[in-house]
Design a protein around this motif. Sequence first.
Motif, short mmCIF file in Angstrom:
data_model
loop_
_atom_site.label_atom_id
_atom_site.label_comp_id
_atom_site.label_asym_id
_atom_site.label_seq_id
_atom_site.Cartn_x
_atom_site.Cartn_y
_atom_site.Cartn_z
N ASP A 1 -9.69 -5.56 -3.80
CA ASP A 1 -10.99 -6.01 -4.33
C ASP A 1 -11.95 -4.83 -4.29
N GLN A 2 -12.26 -4.29 -5.46
CA GLN A 2 -13.12 -3.10 -5.50
C GLN A 2 -14.57 -3.39 -5.11
N TYR A 3 -14.90 -4.67 -4.91
CA TYR A 3 -16.25 -5.03 -4.50
C TYR A 3 -16.30 -5.51 -3.04
N SER A 4 -15.23 -5.30 -2.30
CA SER A 4 -15.18 -5.76 -0.91
C SER A 4 -16.09 -4.92 -0.02
N ASP A 5 -16.33 -5.42 1.20
CA ASP A 5 -17.21 -4.72 2.13
C ASP A 5 -16.67 -3.35 2.53
N ALA A 6 -15.35 -3.15 2.37
CA ALA A 6 -14.76 -1.86 2.75
C ALA A 6 -15.38 -0.71 1.97
N PHE A 7 -15.86 -0.99 0.75
CA PHE A 7 -16.46 0.07 -0.06
C PHE A 7 -17.92 0.32 0.29
N LYS A 8 -18.52 -0.62 1.00
CA LYS A 8 -19.89 -0.43 1.44
C LYS A 8 -19.97 0.45 2.68
N ASP A 9 -18.90 0.44 3.47
CA ASP A 9 -18.88 1.23 4.70
C ASP A 9 -17.51 1.88 4.87
N PRO A 10 -17.23 3.00 4.17
CA PRO A 10 -15.93 3.67 4.28
C PRO A 10 -15.61 4.03 5.73
N VAL B 1 -5.21 -0.14 -6.69
CA VAL B 1 -5.67 -0.43 -8.04
C VAL B 1 -6.49 -1.72 -8.00
N ALA B 2 -7.26 -1.95 -9.06
CA ALA B 2 -8.06 -3.17 -9.17
C ALA B 2 -7.93 -3.72 -10.58
N ARG B 3 -8.13 -5.01 -10.70
CA ARG B 3 -8.11 -5.66 -12.02
C ARG B 3 -9.52 -5.63 -12.62
N VAL B 4 -9.60 -5.32 -13.89
CA VAL B 4 -10.89 -5.32 -14.59
C VAL B 4 -11.36 -6.76 -14.75
N PRO C 1 -8.38 -9.26 -16.71
CA PRO C 1 -7.61 -9.12 -15.48
C PRO C 1 -6.25 -8.47 -15.63
N GLN C 2 -5.69 -8.45 -16.85
CA GLN C 2 -4.40 -7.79 -17.04
C GLN C 2 -4.52 -6.27 -17.01
N THR C 3 -5.73 -5.77 -17.21
CA THR C 3 -5.96 -4.33 -17.23
C THR C 3 -6.22 -3.83 -15.81
N LEU C 4 -5.51 -2.76 -15.44
CA LEU C 4 -5.64 -2.19 -14.10
C LEU C 4 -6.36 -0.86 -14.16
N ILE C 5 -7.11 -0.57 -13.09
CA ILE C 5 -7.76 0.74 -12.95
C ILE C 5 -7.51 1.24 -11.53
N GLY C 6 -7.42 2.56 -11.38
CA GLY C 6 -7.26 3.14 -10.06
C GLY C 6 -8.52 3.02 -9.25
N VAL C 7 -8.36 2.99 -7.92
CA VAL C 7 -9.50 2.81 -7.01
C VAL C 7 -9.51 3.95 -6.00
#
Length: 361
Positions: A135-144, A215-218, A222-228
């Motif tokens: 999940d590219q919007y998870s809390d992990a991205f707020k506090d690496p 990776v994350a789903r757009v 949702p079928q489209t993937l992008i690297g994270v």
Amino acid sequence: MLLSTATEASTATATTTTTTKATPTSSPDKKKKKRIVVAVGGNALQRRGDRLTIENMLKAAAEMAPTLAELAKENELVLTHGNGPQVGELALERSAASFDVLGAESMGQIGYVLAQALQSAGCTAIPILTQVVVDQYSDAFKDPSKFVGPIYGSIEAQALAQSLGWTVKPDGEYFRRVVPSPPPMEILQIEAIKTLIEHSPGTLTIACGGGGIPVARVPANPQTLIGVEAVIDKDACGAKLANEIEADGYIILTDGGGIWENFGKPDAREMKEATPEYLKGTKTGEKFPGSMGPKVQALIDFVERSNKPGVWAAVGDLKDCAKIVAGEEGTFIRRDVKNGVTWRTGKKGPPRKESKNPPPF
């Protein structure tokens, strides 16, 4: 064994002979293989004090391969591995590359090294380039929080952060780069992994290396993937992998043995068995969020999320791998343990190493 019987039936007009075959029965002496996921840390391929070279990685892999190959003969073994030192080295060489690409490169590199060593030990191994959805919007991205790369002084660290857009945090008296470490949500190549396990007996599958390629789903498609830009915790991903393939056991191999109470002190003692409830109630591993903490949580997650009876998870030293499978070393996590925990007797805990210099990766 196939049994053939002839039955003769006479009638007024003809005699008919019928041959039937009995259903074959499996030998009662044939022991059903256990399905086990083994997670090896990235540091297992980089010995302390050694330079991170392909030659040293090949040497370390060759030393561990015979034990893994022997286990693969007696069990359905799936291997996963860390990539901390390797991805940190790649990030230094190619500062403009994103961590999904670097993760893929390290997975290919380490997968090749392990497969070559295992083949030399008589075991065919197949590395699978594995993408893992986060999940590219998870809390992990707020506090690496995941440390990667070498140590820096404060001035150099701040200069790198400004010039390269890094996030840096204190690691002891030094600074290191940190990247997000989101939890794994979906292993995209899981069906391919299952197919290899079920239809290629004797083949060792290497999957989810370094926690998988993040990776994350757009959202709009949702079928489209992008690297994270992240590094997934390999122990957490290993636990998910073990649950997905309905493993009987999950082993995390380290360079520090099992789970210890009062680690590094004269009264230290090692757990033999413990329940998830005991570990959570005593907050085991929480004092070491960068090392044992994620491992304990991954072991708990596997046991609690499994629907199979009698599953277990274990953590122990890499050199004791065969003894861990035999139950002679390491710490086991099971659902049912008398009084919640038992202890290994006659073992003295390893001394805690105090150093002002953190490891290079």
